[in-house]
Design a protein around this motif. Structure first.
Motif, PDB file in Angstrom:
ATOM      1  N   PRO A 415       0.742  -1.361  -0.010  1.00  0.00           N
ATOM      2  CA  PRO A 415       0.019   0.148   0.018  1.00  0.00           C
ATOM      3  C   PRO A 415       0.883   1.348   0.022  1.00  0.00           C
ATOM      4  CG  PRO A 415       0.109  -0.962   2.195  1.00  0.00           C
ATOM      5  CD  PRO A 415       0.687  -1.791   1.292  1.00  0.00           C
ATOM      6  N   GLY A 416       2.024   1.403   0.258  1.00  0.00           N
ATOM      7  CA  GLY A 416       2.748   2.337   0.265  1.00  0.00           C
ATOM      8  C   GLY A 416       3.433   2.561   1.622  1.00  0.00           C
ATOM      9  N   GLU A 417       4.023   3.578   1.797  1.00  0.00           N
ATOM     10  CA  GLU A 417       4.569   4.104   3.090  1.00  0.00           C
ATOM     11  C   GLU A 417       4.242   5.491   3.622  1.00  0.00           C
ATOM     12  OE1 GLU A 417       9.049   1.987   2.953  1.00  0.00           O
ATOM     13  OE2 GLU A 417       8.414   3.268   1.639  1.00  0.00           O
ATOM     14  N   GLU A 426       8.912  18.622  -1.998  1.00  0.00           N
ATOM     15  CA  GLU A 426       9.415  17.645  -2.917  1.00  0.00           C
ATOM     16  C   GLU A 426       8.667  16.110  -2.661  1.00  0.00           C
ATOM     17  OE1 GLU A 426      11.439  19.183  -0.875  1.00  0.00           O
ATOM     18  OE2 GLU A 426      12.792  18.070   0.013  1.00  0.00           O
ATOM     19  N   THR A 429       5.240  13.870  -4.800  1.00  0.00           N
ATOM     20  CA  THR A 429       5.215  13.383  -6.440  1.00  0.00           C
ATOM     21  C   THR A 429       3.903  12.775  -6.697  1.00  0.00           C
ATOM     22  OG1 THR A 429       6.307  11.355  -5.608  1.00  0.00           O
ATOM     23  CG2 THR A 429       7.848  13.403  -6.203  1.00  0.00           C
ATOM     24  N   GLU A 430       3.941  12.659  -8.029  1.00  0.00           N
ATOM     25  CA  GLU A 430       2.818  12.121  -8.248  1.00  0.00           C
ATOM     26  C   GLU A 430       2.301  10.662  -7.908  1.00  0.00           C
ATOM     27  OE1 GLU A 430       1.849  10.985 -12.862  1.00  0.00           O
ATOM     28  OE2 GLU A 430       2.043  13.409 -12.884  1.00  0.00           O
ATOM     29  N   ASP A 431       3.106   9.894  -7.840  1.00  0.00           N
ATOM     30  CA  ASP A 431       2.565   8.531  -7.511  1.00  0.00           C
ATOM     31  C   ASP A 431       3.128   7.975  -6.264  1.00  0.00           C
ATOM     32  OD1 ASP A 431       5.106   8.371  -8.360  1.00  0.00           O
ATOM     33  OD2 ASP A 431       4.628   6.818  -9.894  1.00  0.00           O
ATOM     34  N   ARG A 432       3.428   8.796  -5.436  1.00  0.00           N
ATOM     35  CA  ARG A 432       3.845   8.288  -4.088  1.00  0.00           C
ATOM     36  C   ARG A 432       2.959   7.814  -3.099  1.00  0.00           C
ATOM     37  NH1 ARG A 432       7.833  10.825   0.731  1.00  0.00           N
ATOM     38  NH2 ARG A 432       7.873   8.885   2.038  1.00  0.00           N
ATOM     39  N   ARG A 434      -0.729   6.630  -2.932  1.00  0.00           N
ATOM     40  CA  ARG A 434      -1.958   6.171  -3.757  1.00  0.00           C
ATOM     41  C   ARG A 434      -2.521   4.981  -2.627  1.00  0.00           C
ATOM     42  NH1 ARG A 434       0.448   4.379  -8.869  1.00  0.00           N
ATOM     43  NH2 ARG A 434       0.282   2.212  -8.158  1.00  0.00           N
TER      44      ARG A 434
END
Lengths: 466, 349
Positions: A415-417, A426, A429-432, A434
Motif C-alpha cells: 500500500p505504500g509508506e 518535494e 510526487t505524483e505516485d508516491r 496512492r
C-alpha cells in the motif's frame, strides 16, 4: 380527505423527550452519564466507528485492552430507545455489515442519536456493597461531517464571513472553480432592490462552487456546510445567499437580504445545532482520514489541517466540577485517531500516528491550554485487510490482502509508506501516495481481529467509568 | 514526472502483487529468536554496572579468597602425598574420598552460579522490557515474550494465561502494546499470588514475634520465615530457589530496601511513629511484631521486583502503605489487593 382534527399533537414524543432529558440530567448528577463527541470531517469514518463501537460494546468480545473486560467485570450493553430525535440506525448498518457481501453504510445525510446502557461489576470492594453494578449511559450523535464547519460561523458576522470566503476562493486549488461565482458576485449592484432571479442565480453559482470544491476537489473547508448537505433544510430560502464584497448596506437591497439570511442561518440553524447537540460533550474522539488527504495532495492536506483547527475551537475543553457537569460540561478527554489504519501495513502505524500528531498539533492547542492532553492512535473501526509478508528486490515488505473497492476478489497490495514527518514540497510526487480503499469484511458476532485498537479507544474514552 | 526528486527516492511506490509469481507468506506469530548470549550478558552487565560500587575492594576480596582456597588445596594435596607415602592404606581411600568431595563441591558451585546467572538475566529482561514498553514499532516484543515465557514455571494456570495471551495477541500490535497486554494477562496473576505469599509470611512473622518468649527466638524465626518467602517468590517467578539465589536475593532486597525504603519510610514516618508508639504502649512485643511484619513485607516486595521478568508498567505494584493496611488486619483492603485466585494458589502450594 384529511381528518378535521388530528389527535396526534406530538404529545407522546414531547413527553418521551422530556423523560429522556430527565434521565440524562439525573445520570449526569450521579456521574454515570457521558456524551461522546464523535468528530470528523466528511468520509472520515464516523458512522462505521459508531456502528463498530456499539457492536463491540454489545458483544463484549475481543476487547483485551478494556480493563473491565480484562478483569472479567464487563457485563454488556444495550440500546436505550430515544423519543425526541431520529435514532441512529444501528440495526440497519449492522445488518448491512453482517452479510456475506457486506456494504459500507451510506454517507450520513442527517443528524441521529443513540443512547447505550453499559453495565459492569464495580471493581471497588469498599463501594461495591452499596453499588455492586456500575451503569454508564453513553450518548453518541452522528451527523454529516460538513455541518461541523458551520460551528466557527457562530462568532462571525456577514462581513467577516464574506471576507474569509473571498480570500479562500482566491487561493489555489479553489481559484479555478471559483471564477464564475466570483465574477458574478463582483459584478452585481449590491445596493439595488432585491431581484429574485439575480438572487437565485448568485446562490446557485455559489452552491455549485462549494459542491465542486467538496466533491471534485475533495476539500474540507466548505462554509456554510448546509449548502452542500442541507439535511432537513433542503429547498429552504435560508440557504439562498452568498458572500459579497465589502460595501455599505442599503435597506431593502440584495446585500441587506443576504446579511439577514446569513444572520438567520447562523442563529436559527448553526446556533441551535450547537446548543442542542454540541454543548454537552464530556469526551471526544476526532477521526482523521489521513490516507485520503495524502492521496489528494499538499493543498488538501493543508486544507484539512485548517478545517480541524477551525472546528476544534468550537469545543470546550477542561475538567468539569459536579455543577459544571450538569449545566456546562467540558471535554475532559480527547482522542485523535488516524482512521482506516488497516489500509496500511502495521509497520506503518507508528509513522501514521506520528504524522497525525504533527498534523493536529495546531488544532489541539486549545485543548492543551485547558490542561487536556490529547492522545493519538492509529485506529481501524472495521478491519478489512490481512497482513502478508513478501520480498521485493531483496527487501522484506509488509503487504495487505484485501478486496479493493469495486473488486470482486481479494488481492495482495503493497500500500505504500507513510512519511513520519509532515511531507515537504518535494515529497508530493505524483505516485508516491496512492493508498487504496477497501471493501468491508463481515462484522461477525464474537469475531476475532475485527478492529485495530478500537478497544484502546474505548478504554481511553470511557474506561474510567466502567 | 512533475516534482520528481533529484535523488533516488528512499520509498517504494504502491503496487499490486501478482499472486501467481509473488513469493509471500501470511503474517503469523514470529518464532522465538535464538538466544544471543553474548549480547544478553553484555546488556546484563551494563544494567548492573551502574549500581556496582567498590568494585576494587570486591575484586581484592575475591582474589584473597581464591588465594586462601588455593593455599588450602595445595596444602591438602601435599599432606595427602605425605600420607600416601607413609601409609598408602589410609592415604589412598582418603584421597578418593576428598576427590569425590571436591568434585561435588565444584558441581554444586557451578549449579549455584548458573542459578545466580538466571536471576541476573531477569535484570536484563526487565531492562529490555522497559526499552520496548514505550515503543510504537514492531518486531522486538515477540522474541522477548518468548524468552519471558521460557523463564516462567510451566504450571497449568500459567500455561492457561499464556494461551489466553496468544489468543488475544494480534499481528497489528506495536511492541509496547503487546508487552502491556502480556504483562496484564500473564504476569499480573502471578503477581497477585506473590502478594498473597508476602502477606501470609508477614502475618506469620508479626504474630510469632509477638508471641515468642525470647528475643533470640524471634530473630531466628524471622530469618527462617523470610528465607522461605524468598524461595517461594523465586520459585513462583521461575527462578530456581538455590541457596546462592536465596542469599543473593536477600542481599539485593536488603540493599534496595535500605535505599528505596527511605522514601517510603519518610512518607509514612509520622503515621508509623504514632501507630508504633500506640502499639508499644499496649505491648512492646506487639510493637516489635508489627515492625518485623512490615520489614518482611518490604523484603517481599523487593524480592518480587527482583524476580519479575518484566518491569511494572501496565500494572501497579502495591505500596508498602497498602500492604501495611492489609497486614494490620484490614481484611477488606487485603481482598482488594488480592483478588481471588484460589486455583492458582492451590497449584503453587
Amino acid at each position: 380527505m384529511p381528518p378535521l382534527f388530528s389527535w396526534d399533537l406530538g404529545l407522546g414524543r414531547l413527553v418521551g423527550g422530556l423523560a429522556d432529558d430527565i434521565a440524562e440530567l439525573s445520570g449526569r448528577a450521579l456521574d454515570n452519564h457521558l456524551n461522546l463527541a464523535v468528530t470528523g470531517l466528511r468520509r472520515s469514518g464516523k458512522t462505521v466507528f459508531i456502528t463498530s463501537l456499539v457492536h463491540h460494546l454489545i458483544d463484549g468480545h475481543n476487547l483485551p485492552f478494556v480493563a473491565a473486560v480484562h478483569e472479567d467485570r464487563y457485563m454488556g450493553a444495550r440500546e436505550i430507545p430515544l423519543h425526541d430525535t431520529r435514532v441512529f440506525p444501528y440495526r440497519q448498518f449492522h445488518h448491512d455489515l453482517d452479510q456475506t457481501e457486506p456494504n459500507w453504510p451510506a454517507a450520513t445525510e442527517t443528524l441521529s442519536r443513540l443512547r447505550l446502557l453499559i453495565r459492569a461489576r464495580n471493581p471497588n470492594r469498599l463501594t461495591s456493597t452499596i453499588q455492586p453494578i456500575r451503569e454508564l449511559t453513553l450518548d453518541i450523535i452522528d451527523y454529516p461531517g460538513e455541518w461541523l464547519l458551520d460551528l466557527p460561523l457562530i462568532d462571525e458576522t456577514f462581513q467577516s464571513f464574506s471576507e474569509a470566503a473571498f480570500s479562500l476562493a482566491q487561493t489555489p486549488p479553489r481559484t479555478g472553480v471559483a471564477q464564475e461565482w466570483l465574477a458574478m458576485a463582483r459584478s452585481i449592484d449590491q445596493s439595488s432592490p432585491v431581484d429574485t432571479e439575480v438572487v437565485a442565480r448568485l446562490s446557485a453559482a455559489f452552491t455549485t462552487y462549494l459542491k465542486t470544491c467538496q466533491r471534485e476537489l475533495g476539500l474540507s473547508v466548505i462554509q456554510p456546510g448546509r449548502f452542500t448537505n442541507p439535511g432537513e433544510h433542503a429547498g429552504s430560502e435560508l440557504l439562498h445567499f452568498t458572500p459579497l464584497p465589502a460595501a455599505a448596506e442599503v435597506p431593502g437591497s440584495i446585500r441587506a437580504l443576504f446579511r439577514r439570511r446569513f444572520d438567520l442561518y447562523r442563529d436559527e440553524i448553526v446556533k441551535r445545532f450547537y446548543q442542542d447537540h454540541f454543548r454537552r460533550f464530556d469526551r471526544q474522539i476526532v477521526l482523521v482520514d489521513l490516507l485520503s488527504n495524502l492521496n489528494a495532495g499538499a493543498a488538501y492536506f493543508a486544507d484539512t489541517q485548517l478545517a480541524l483547527s477551525m472546528i476544534l475551537k468550537s469545543f470546550r475543553y477542561g475538567s468539569s466540577s459536579w455543577l459544571g457537569r450538569l449545566f456546562r460540561p467540558r471535554i475532559g478527554r480527547a482522542l485523535f485517531a488516524a482512521s482506516k489504519a488497516d489500509h496500511v501495513a502495521p509497520s506503518q502505524h507508528a509513522a501514521l500516528k506520528q504524522l497525525l500528531e504533527l498534523m493536529i498539533r495546531p488544532a489541539a492547542r486549545s485543548a492543551r491550554l485547558e490542561g487536556v492532553r490529547p492522545e493519538v492512535i492509529a485506529l481501524a473501526s472495521l478491519r478489512c485487510t490481512d497482513v502478508v509478508k513478501t520480498t521485493h528486490q531483496g527487501q522484506t515488505l509488509s503487504c495487505l490482502k484485501g478486496r479493493r473497492l469495486g473488486d470482486k476478489e481479494e488481492k495482495i497490495f503493497f500500500p505504500g509508506e507513510i512519511p513520519p514527518e509532515l511531507p515537504e514540497a518535494e515529497d508530493w510526487t505524483e505516485d508516491r501516495f496512492r493508498f487504496y480503499q477497501f471493501e468491508p469484511r463481515r462484522l461477525r458476532t464474537h469475531g476475532d481481529n475485527q478492529h485495530i485498537r478500537l478497544d484502546q479507544a474505548i478504554e481511553f474514552l470511557i474506561g474510567d467509568k466502567l | 514526472m512533475a516534482g520528481e526528486p533529484k535523488n533516488k527516492p528512499s520509498w517504494i511506490k504502491p503496487f499490486e502483487l501478482d499472486a501467481a509469481t509473488a513469493n509471500f507468506e501470511v503474517e503469523r506469530p514470529a518464532p522465538a529468536a535464538p538466544d544471543d548470549h553474548e549480547h544478553q550478558a553484555l546488556a546484563a552487565e551494563l544494567v548492573v554496572e551502574g549500581k556496582r560500587r567498590g568494585l576494587f575492594w570486591r575484586r581484592l576480596g575475591s582474589l584473597g579468597l581464591a588465594a586462601a582456597f588455593a593455599a588450602i588445596g595445595v596444602d591438602t594435596v601435599s599432606r595427602l602425598q605425605d600420607q600416601i607415602a607413609t601409609d598408602p592404606m589410609i592415604g589412598i581411600p582418603m584421597a578418593i574420598l576428598l576427590g569425590i568431595v571436591a568434585i561435588s563441591a565444584l558441581g554444586l558451585l557451578a549449579h549455584e552460579l548458573l542459578q545466580l546467572r538466571r536471576l541476573s538475566r531477569r535484570a536484563w529482561l526487565r531492562a529490555e522490557g522497559l526499552r520496548l514498553v514505550g515503543s510504537d514499532l514492531q518486531g522486538d516484543s515477540r522474541p522477548l515474550i518468548s524468552q519471558v515465557n521460557a523463564g516462567l514455571p510451566s504450571a497449568a494456570p500459567i500455561l492457561a494465561t499464556q494461551r489466553t495471551f496468544e489468543r488475544q495477541d494480534n499481528d497489528v500490535l506495536a511492541d509496547g502494546e503487546r508487552l502491556r497486554l502480556y504483562e496484564r494477562v500473564v504476569i499480573e496473576p502471578v503477581d497477585r499470588l506473590a502478594y498473597r505469599l508476602v502477606l501470609e509470611s508477614s502475618r506469620d512473622i508479626g504474630v510469632l514475634t509477638a508471641l515468642a518468649p525470647y528475643g533470640l527466638l524471634d530473630g531466628l524465626f524471622v530469618l527462617w520465615r523470610t528465607t522461605i518467602l524468598m524461595r517461594q517468590i523465586a520459585r513462583l517467578y521461575g527462578v530456581a530457589p538455590s541457596t546462592a539465589t536465596t542469599l543473593s536475593l536477600l542481599r539485593r532486597c536488603l540493599r534496595n530496601s535500605a535505599i528505596a525504603g527511605l522514601a517510603d519510610v519518610a512518607s509514612h514516618a509520622l503515621l508509623e511513629q504514632a501507630g508504633a508508639s500506640l502499639v508499644t504502649l499496649l505491648s512492646a512485643k506487639a510493637g516489635q511484631g508489627a515492625g518485623n511484619a512490615l520489614l518482611a513485607a518490604r523484603l517481599g516486595l523487593e524480592a518480587i521486583k527482583e524476580c519479575r521478568p518484566l518491569p511494572f508498567v501496565a500494572t501497579k505494584q502495591p505500596s508498602l502503605g497498602q500492604l501495611r493496611k492489609a497486614i494490620l488486619s484490614d481484611e477488606r483492603a487485603a481482598n482488594i489487593l488480592l483478588q481471588d485466585d484460589e486455583e492458582l494458589v492451590r497449584t503453587k502450594r
